[in-house]
Each structure stands twice: as structure tokens, then as C-alpha cells.
Design an enzyme around this catalytic site. Structure first.
Site, PDB file in Angstrom:
ATOM      1  N   ASP A   1      -2.844  -5.179 -29.128  1.00 43.25           N
ATOM      2  CA  ASP A   1      -2.652  -4.745 -27.744  1.00 43.25           C
ATOM      3  C   ASP A   1      -1.674  -5.714 -27.083  1.00 43.25           C
ATOM      4  OD1 ASP A   1      -4.701  -3.031 -28.469  1.00 43.25           O
ATOM      5  OD2 ASP A   1      -5.854  -3.327 -26.629  1.00 43.25           O
TER       6      ASP A   1
ATOM      7  N   LYS B   1      -1.677   1.707 -22.797  1.00 47.74           N
ATOM      8  CA  LYS B   1      -2.932   1.176 -22.242  1.00 47.74           C
ATOM      9  C   LYS B   1      -2.715   0.819 -20.787  1.00 47.74           C
ATOM     10  CE  LYS B   1      -5.996  -2.860 -22.934  1.00 47.74           C
ATOM     11  NZ  LYS B   1      -6.274  -4.015 -23.821  1.00 47.74           N
TER      12      LYS B   1
ATOM     13  N   LYS C   1      -5.321   4.305 -23.862  1.00 47.15           N
ATOM     14  CA  LYS C   1      -6.480   3.420 -23.714  1.00 47.15           C
ATOM     15  C   LYS C   1      -6.651   3.041 -22.255  1.00 47.15           C
ATOM     16  CE  LYS C   1      -8.345  -1.077 -25.164  1.00 47.15           C
ATOM     17  NZ  LYS C   1      -8.211  -2.208 -26.111  1.00 47.15           N
TER      18      LYS C   1
END
Length: 221
Positions: free
Chosen positions: A91, A154, A183
Site C-alpha cells: 500500500d 485506496k 480499498k
């Protein structure tokens, strides 16, 4: 959704004072609840990978976290080392300042450097930090992530001015279509929060309250 909510959750511990015992506990919880992944800082990837070996829970680590303002080469190096240590998901935080300046080629190349270091062994989720971007910038950031070959976008680090919102998740899902994951992370603490994000289009949930979310879902049925 209530029966498999656990498989949406990245069980997360990214606080600066997280100690090895805390990470061991996080991994034990993730194994017991069969969460999708644990999400940790990169120094804890070897420990998490050892603890979760042979389980259905992956190891996710953050890169360039939480500001995203380090050199692209540093992000790529952190990614490569984390993947070598056992990370299966990465991430990364975009360079938010460059996004605000409209330097989208830089943003795309920054993401692409991480993607090149991660693929094919690990997937890449791109944190665009929605709370600091306009809607037009959010759309552009998602498009850059897709063009750079990332696998997910995300919403948030959880360390800035706000976390995930239903509106942002919907916008991101509309932008990337079904070609990428979305996400939602930051401030998701209840089953109702998680369900709202999933219904808005999230395919993964980042949360430190994963156990509470799952237990609440179980009691709802």
C-alpha cells in the site's frame, strides 16, 4: 456479506509505537479470524511473514507512509525489500504535493516505480489521500494509478485530516470501473461502517477494528 466480511479486512497496525509483541498479537488475531491480510510497516514484514506462513492471510506493508513525499527510488527500494521479505501486498502513498501541483506525469511515474518493484510477486494499492484532494484530483489520481499498472486505489492513510467516506468510495469505483480494486481505510470502526463502504463499491477494508467489525456482524445474524 456478514458471513465473509472478514475476507474484506486488512487487519491493520501502523502506529509509530507498535512494538513486536503488538505485531505478534495482530498476526495471531488475523490467523484466528482469517482476515485478508495484516497491514504493517515494512520493518515488521519478516516477522509477519514468518507468523502467517501457510495461512490464508497475506502480508501487506505500507510504502512511503504516511506522507508519500520521499524519492520514488526510495519507495521502489522499500517495496523491493519488503517483497523479498515476504510482503504480498504493498500500500503506497502517492506524492500528494505533486498531485496538488498538477504534476501528473510525476505522480504516474512514482506509482509505476513501485509497481515495477512489486509485480509479479505482490499487488499494489495506491493511497491517494482523498481528504487532501479535490474530486477532480481524486479522479485524476485514480486514472494515474490505473495507467501505472496498480491493482487497487485506496482512500486514505488514516493519518491525515480525515478517513474514508462513502462518497469517495463511490467516486473511485466509478472512475476505475471493475478493472481495479477499491480499498476504503481510515475511521472504519463498526460493521455498519464497513457495510456502507462495501455497498459503495469497496472491495477491501483497512481497519484496526477488524475483530469488532466481525463480531458485530456475527451478532447481527
Amino acid at each position: 456479506m456478514t458471513m465473509d466480511i472478514n475476507r474484506y479486512i486488512d487487519h491493520t497496525l501502523l502506529k509509530a509505537d507498535a512494538a513486536p509483541d503488538d505485531i505478534a498479537k495482530l498476526c495471531a488475531e488475523a490467523k484466528a479470524y482469517h482476515f485478508a491480510s495484516v497491514c504493517v510497516n515494512s520493518c515488521y514484514v519478516p516477522m509477519a511473514a514468518a507468523a502467517l506462513k501457510g495461512t490464508d492471510t497475506k502480508v501487506c506493508c505500507v510504502v512511503g507512509f504516511p506522507l508519500g513525499a520521499c524519492l520514488s527510488t526510495a519507495k521502489a527500494a522499500e517495496t523491493r525489500l519488503a517483497v523479498e521479505a515476504g510482503a504480498e501486498e504493498v500500500d503506497m502513498v502517492i506524492n500528494i504535493g505533486m498531485a496538488k501541483a498538477g504534476e501528473w506525469d510525476y505522480v504516474k511515474q512514482d506509482i509505476a516505480a513501485v509497481v515495477a518493484a512489486a509485480h509479479p510477486k505482490a499487488i499494489v494499492k495506491v493511497i491517494i489521500e482523498c481528504c487532501l484532494l479535490t474530486d477532480d484530483e481524486k479522479v485524476k489520481a485514480c486514472l494515474m494509478a490505473g495507467e501505472a499498472g496498480a491493482d487497487f486505489v485506496k482512500t486514505s492513510t488514516g493519518f491525515s485530516t480525515a478517513g474514508a467516506t462513502e462518497a469517495d468510495v463511490k467516486l473511485m469505483r466509478r472512475t476505475v470501473g471493475e478493472t481495479m480494486g477499491v480499498k476504503a481505510a481510515g475511521g472504519i470502526r463498526t460493521y455498519a461502517d464497513a457495510a456502507k463502504m462495501i455497498n459503495a463499491g469497496a472491495s477491501r477494508i483497512g481497519a484496526s477494528a477488524g475483530i469488532a467489525i466481525v463480531e458485530e456482524a456475527r451478532h447481527a445474524n
